[in-house]
Design a protein around this motif. Sequence first.
Motif, PDB file in Angstrom:
ATOM      1  N   GLN A  15       0.915  -0.896   0.285  1.00 22.87           N
ATOM      2  CA  GLN A  15      -0.143   0.075   0.175  1.00 22.87           C
ATOM      3  C   GLN A  15       0.955   1.390   0.305  1.00 22.87           C
ATOM      4  N   GLU A  19      -6.487   4.669  -1.478  1.00 25.98           N
ATOM      5  CA  GLU A  19      -8.093   3.915  -2.689  1.00 25.98           C
ATOM      6  C   GLU A  19      -7.473   5.234  -2.727  1.00 25.98           C
ATOM      7  N   ASN A  50     -11.053   5.628 -11.767  1.00 23.03           N
ATOM      8  CA  ASN A  50     -10.192   7.473 -11.853  1.00 23.03           C
ATOM      9  C   ASN A  50      -9.962   8.465 -12.919  1.00 23.03           C
ATOM     10  N   SER A  74      -6.150  -1.666  -9.345  1.00 25.45           N
ATOM     11  CA  SER A  74      -6.344  -0.214  -8.440  1.00 25.45           C
ATOM     12  C   SER A  74      -5.289   1.250  -8.844  1.00 25.45           C
ATOM     13  N   ASN A  76      -3.211   1.964  -6.646  1.00 24.51           N
ATOM     14  CA  ASN A  76      -2.216   2.039  -6.351  1.00 24.51           C
ATOM     15  C   ASN A  76      -1.249   0.352  -6.730  1.00 24.51           C
ATOM     16  N   THR A  77      -1.621  -0.084  -7.062  1.00 25.65           N
ATOM     17  CA  THR A  77      -0.779  -1.173  -8.305  1.00 25.65           C
ATOM     18  C   THR A  77      -0.216  -0.600  -9.116  1.00 25.65           C
TER      19      THR A  77
END
Length: 111
Positions: A15, A19, A50, A74, A76-77
């Motif tokens: 993380q 998110e 997003n 995501s 984050n990925t």
Amino acid sequence: MVKKEYKLKAGQIIQLIPEMGGCFATDRITVEGLKIGYMYREEPEEELDNGWRFFEGTESDDYVNDTNNIGIYSANTIANYDPAIIPYLDLPYGTELERIVGTAKFQIIPQ
């Protein structure tokens, strides 16, 4: 559906950012492990999107138009694949950026 061998395994994703929903990225980043060279943010059509679109920068139109070469991830990925994007993720819709060659910085492409 094509089975993909991702550069990062699920256990390697940590993380890095809060998110913020999903984004699109090409296999040049997630499968080949190349750095992001070009990214833009468009007004999303879906609630969980997003708006960010990430490319290595040399993908052809044919490559990008083949849905087998793009995935939804995501943010984050994708930040785990290339943390250099993190400072730019809050920029507004309509922003287009390219990497400054040889650095971990991006510059805004004027409209």
